[in-house]
Motif scaffolding. Structure first.
Motif, short mmCIF file in Angstrom:
data_model
loop_
_atom_site.label_atom_id
_atom_site.label_comp_id
_atom_site.label_asym_id
_atom_site.label_seq_id
_atom_site.Cartn_x
_atom_site.Cartn_y
_atom_site.Cartn_z
N GLN A 235 -1.39 45.95 4.13
CA GLN A 235 -1.71 45.24 2.89
C GLN A 235 -2.27 46.18 1.83
O GLN A 235 -2.00 46.00 0.63
CB GLN A 235 -2.74 44.13 3.18
N VAL A 236 -3.05 47.20 2.22
CA VAL A 236 -3.71 48.08 1.24
C VAL A 236 -3.08 49.46 1.20
O VAL A 236 -3.67 50.38 0.63
CB VAL A 236 -5.22 48.17 1.55
N ILE B 209 -10.75 45.90 -1.88
CA ILE B 209 -10.03 47.17 -2.05
C ILE B 209 -8.90 47.01 -3.06
O ILE B 209 -8.66 47.91 -3.87
CB ILE B 209 -9.50 47.65 -0.69
N LYS B 210 -8.19 45.89 -3.03
CA LYS B 210 -7.11 45.67 -4.00
C LYS B 210 -7.64 45.59 -5.42
O LYS B 210 -6.96 45.98 -6.37
CB LYS B 210 -6.34 44.39 -3.65
N ARG B 211 -8.89 45.11 -5.58
CA ARG B 211 -9.47 45.03 -6.92
C ARG B 211 -9.97 46.39 -7.40
O ARG B 211 -9.79 46.74 -8.57
CB ARG B 211 -10.63 44.03 -6.92
N ASP B 212 -10.63 47.15 -6.52
CA ASP B 212 -11.21 48.45 -6.91
C ASP B 212 -11.07 49.42 -5.73
O ASP B 212 -11.97 49.54 -4.90
CB ASP B 212 -12.69 48.26 -7.29
N PRO B 213 -9.92 50.09 -5.65
CA PRO B 213 -9.70 50.96 -4.48
C PRO B 213 -10.71 52.11 -4.35
O PRO B 213 -11.14 52.44 -3.24
CB PRO B 213 -8.28 51.50 -4.70
N GLN B 214 -11.11 52.71 -5.48
CA GLN B 214 -11.96 53.90 -5.41
C GLN B 214 -13.37 53.55 -4.94
O GLN B 214 -14.03 54.35 -4.25
CB GLN B 214 -12.02 54.56 -6.78
N SER B 215 -13.85 52.38 -5.30
CA SER B 215 -15.22 52.02 -4.92
C SER B 215 -15.35 51.76 -3.42
O SER B 215 -16.44 51.92 -2.85
CB SER B 215 -15.68 50.78 -5.70
N TYR B 216 -14.27 51.37 -2.80
CA TYR B 216 -14.32 51.01 -1.38
C TYR B 216 -13.51 51.98 -0.51
O TYR B 216 -13.05 51.62 0.56
CB TYR B 216 -13.80 49.58 -1.18
N LYS B 217 -13.41 53.20 -1.00
CA LYS B 217 -12.64 54.18 -0.23
C LYS B 217 -13.33 54.54 1.08
O LYS B 217 -12.68 54.77 2.11
CB LYS B 217 -12.40 55.42 -1.09
N ASP B 218 -14.67 54.62 1.06
CA ASP B 218 -15.40 54.97 2.28
C ASP B 218 -15.20 53.92 3.37
O ASP B 218 -14.99 54.24 4.55
CB ASP B 218 -16.89 55.12 1.96
N GLU B 219 -15.27 52.64 2.97
CA GLU B 219 -15.04 51.58 3.94
C GLU B 219 -13.61 51.63 4.49
O GLU B 219 -13.37 51.37 5.69
CB GLU B 219 -15.28 50.22 3.30
N PHE B 220 -12.67 51.97 3.61
CA PHE B 220 -11.29 52.08 4.08
C PHE B 220 -11.13 53.23 5.07
O PHE B 220 -10.44 53.10 6.10
CB PHE B 220 -10.35 52.28 2.89
N MET B 221 -11.77 54.38 4.78
CA MET B 221 -11.67 55.53 5.69
C MET B 221 -12.28 55.19 7.05
O MET B 221 -11.78 55.63 8.09
CB MET B 221 -12.36 56.73 5.07
#
Length: 720
Positions: free
Chosen positions: A65-66, A20-32
């Motif tokens: 962290q994120v 997520i720190k490298r590419d926040p937009q690509s892993y937004k679903d996992e974060f949600m």
């Protein structure tokens, strides 16, 4: 970016955090997905806040962290954690509470949280019963405030936090109040909050009902500031008279023992003056100087001390603070002296510290009538032959420290009685009495007996006894009269005053007749001891001084013969030509008028100050009636605080350590013949006797002969 092992990401939070720190937009679903999981676990945790939840613990740190990657989603995250801590602080699990605090600190480090919101919460958490949490929060609070004020002072934030800490000091929770006091003291020592407001807020802690808070505040005012010592520039040392100049001035003279001795004395005096300049105390605004109302604080502390039921150690600390306030700010607190007078007994616990407090609380603005009873008690209880020599020496040292700050407290009769201990059989008492003589030689020499005043010098005749409350403020630069003499000699083309052409040093050579007539100041060598600055030539030169004073008195030269022979050759020649005789007062007045004329009539340069320094050294070394140069005595030390070592300083020969004894034994064995049997035969190759050979034989071979040497009894002899 290609996603790999998506099915493992929900369980592997560190890997997901890195992605997520490298590419926040690509892993937004996992974060949600993780955010929804966090919400559900948080609602369950609020039902049972006293239970530890491992999943929620991991998710809290993951979210912190994120949080900067999704500011629109995480804008309320910090407030949620703050609300939980405020609502369930007392019942939260210790590990969960620590996790919440760590997450908030992480958000604060990312500038996602205002410092005032976080610090106010942490100050309230100082009331918790978790010691590990309190220590952790204290470290963060100090570091956070230090980092905020690193580049520039944040006055608004500091004022807000100081007001909050002021309310925390009055908190009913003793642990929170003590922790707040420790934080403020730590910030002051780190030069973060070293302003007036902080000091005065800490001063209110001296009157706290909580003993730990009161002791911490009192010890803060007793701590010694250690500012970074600034090395003096080389340009400053260039303005001082150097030893090389003295040696050059003496180079052409005839080499005699007296000249070598005079040169040695001048070297010692120059080094002493240089040390004084290098160790000049830089005025530092310590905590005691920043108090708004030192008189009110001292009076309030003394009233608290009188009604206190605390331990004796706490009372000693309070007495120390009061004495420092009185001495530094020159306060008048007359009730303090009768209170401490009753503790001045040799058997009293911590009596040397109490003597130190008495000396610290003495200054020139205290009426001598208020200090005289305590001085009498001190002399009667300590300086008496029924006590041991150490007790007498400590008592005399305490008297000396009192009189150094308030010379008028001593009367002439008592001083002359104490001075008689200079002939005492114990070395420690004798040296303490001589240090008292040395003190009054430089402050009030007329109180001493004539034989104890020493030889009068041009510097000593200028000493004027000050009355109570009198301030000796000079409107000229002392020693500036030498510039008038220098200008006159330069104009006439001759060096009449004895100075070098460059004005770097004064000439010290005399004719051989002059040197033969001068009396020696006595042997300067002291025995090895701890007091090297107590009357260098007093022990051996008392008789010489008595003889010199009697000779001067018989000839009538003590006050009237300054015109015949003076330190300055120019002045001496003028007085000899005009046949003018001046008294000490007239000479001092004339020098003052010349110095005032120079000080007001011109701007002094560095070279002028160099000449003035040389003239002042010369004035201290020169006898009034003769041209004898002798080393000047040290001026009495006048510092704000009294060192405990000055009172406990007892002259004793130090015991040699084991290493020193071994070294002395080894040095005595050098060059000595080896210990053991010495073969004294003339021919070393000759044969040995049977007796010598027998020493190398085996014992069993000689056993029968050894038994034969045993004396037989009378009965055995009859049988034989």
């Amino acid at each position: 970016m290609v996603k790999r092992n998506n099915n493992q990401l929900p369980q592997n939070l560190p890997q997901l955090q890195n992605l997520i720190k490298r590419d926040p937009q690509s892993y937004k679903d996992e974060f949600m997905q993780q955010h929804m999981h966090y919400k559900s676990l948080l609602s369950i945790f609020q039902l049972h806040p006293n239970q530890y939840n491992k999943g929620l613990d991991d998710l809290i740190m993951f979210m912190a962290q994120v949080a900067q990657c999704y500011p629109d989603i995480m804008n309320t995250y910090a407030q949620e954690l703050i609300n939980i801590l405020q609502a369930h602080n007392s019942v939260l699990d210790a590990d969960m509470r620590m996790s919440f605090c760590r997450a908030l600190i992480l958000l604060r480090n990312k500038n996602l949280l205002a410092p005032t919101d976080l610090l106010s919460l942490f100050f309230s958490l100082l009331r918790s019963q978790d010691k590990a949490l309190r220590t952790f929060l204290e470290t963060h609070i100090v570091n956070d405030i230090k980092n905020v004020n690193a580049k520039s002072k944040n006055a608004k934030l500091n004022s807000t936090l100081q007001n909050f800490m002021y309310s925390m000091l009055n908190d009913s929770n003793s642990k929170a109040a003590k922790m707040s006091m420790d934080i403020m003291i730590d910030l002051y020592k780190k030069n973060v909050w070293n302003d007036v407001k902080t000091v005065n807020v800490i001063a209110t802690g001296c009157f706290s009902k909580i003993t730990k808070v009161m002791v911490a505040a009192l010890k803060f005012f007793l701590s010694v500031d250690n500012p970074e010592e600034k090395n003096s520039d080389d340009s400053d040392s260039d303005n001082e008279p150097s030893i090389r100049d003295v040696m050059m001035a003496n180079k052409v003279n005839k080499k005699t023992r007296k000249r070598e001795k005079q040169l040695k004395k001048v070297k010692q005096l120059v080094q002493k003056e240089r040390r004084k300049k290098n160790k000049a105390p830089v005025y530092n605004f310590s905590a005691l100087h920043l108090l708004h109302d030192p008189q009110g604080m001292a009076e309030k502390l003394f009233r608290q001390l009188q009604s206190s039921t605390e331990r004796f150690e706490v009372k000693v600390i309070t007495l120390d603070v009061i004495s420092r306030l009185i001495g530094i700010h020159e306060l008048v607190l007359l009730n303090f002296y009768p209170y401490i007078q009753r503790f001045l007994q040799p058997h009293q616990r911590e009596v040397t510290k109490l003597l130190q407090f008495v000396a610290q609380a003495s200054h020139e603005l205290v009426p001598p009538d208020a200090l005289e009873p305590i001085l009498r008690t001190l002399v009667n209880n300590f300086v008496s032959e029924r006590n041991t020599s150490d007790v007498m020496a400590i008592g005399l040292n305490a008297v000396r420290e009192m009189c150094a700050r308030c010379p008028l407290v001593m009367n002439e009769e008592l001083l002359r009685d104490l001075v008689q201990y200079k002939h005492y059989r114990e070395r420690s008492v004798m040296m303490a009495a001589k240090s008292l003589i040395h003190l009054y030689r430089n402050s009030l020499p007329e109180m001493l007996h004539k034989k104890d005043r020493g030889r009068p010098t041009l510097a000593s005749i200028e000493i004027k006894a000050k009355k109570f409350g009198e301030i000796n403020a000079k409107d000229f630069v002392p020693g500036a009269e030498v510039l008038v003499q220098k200008s006159k000699s330069d104009g006439s083309g001759s060096d009449d005053d004895g100075d070098d052409s460059d004005g770097s040093w004064v000439d010290i050579h005399h004719s051989s007749d002059e040197l033969d007539e001068t009396a020696d100041g006595g042997d300067e060598n002291n025995e090895a001891g701890e007091w090297e600055d107590v009357g260098e030539d007093e022990a051996d030169s008392d008789e010489d001084e008595e003889e010199d004073d009697s000779k001067i008195e018989k000839n009538g030269e003590l006050g009237k013969s300054l015109g015949t022979e003076d330190i300055s050759k120019n002045e001496g020649k003028q007085k000899l030509e005009g046949n003018v005789k001046m008294t000490n007062e007239e000479l001092v007045t004339e020098r003052s008028e010349k110095a005032k004329e120079v000080s007001l009539g011109r701007l002094l340069t560095d070279e002028d100050f160099q000449k003035i320094d040389a003239a002042l050294i010369k004035k201290k070394m020169t006898n009034v009636t003769r041209g004898v140069k002798r080393p000047a005595e040290d001026e009495p030390k006048k510092s704000e605080l009294v060192s405990l070592g000055d009172i406990e300083n007892i002259y004793k020969k130090r015991k040699n350590t084991k290493e020193d004894r071994i070294m002395s034994i080894r040095s005595g064995q050098e060059g000595r013949e080896k210990f053991g049997f010495k073969d004294n035969r003339q021919n070393p190759f000759s044969s040995k006797t049977n007796r010598e050979k027998r020493k190398n034989k085996n014992f069993m071979m000689l056993r029968h002969k050894a038994r034969g040497k045993v004396k037989r009894s009378f009965k055995d002899k009859q049988v034989k």
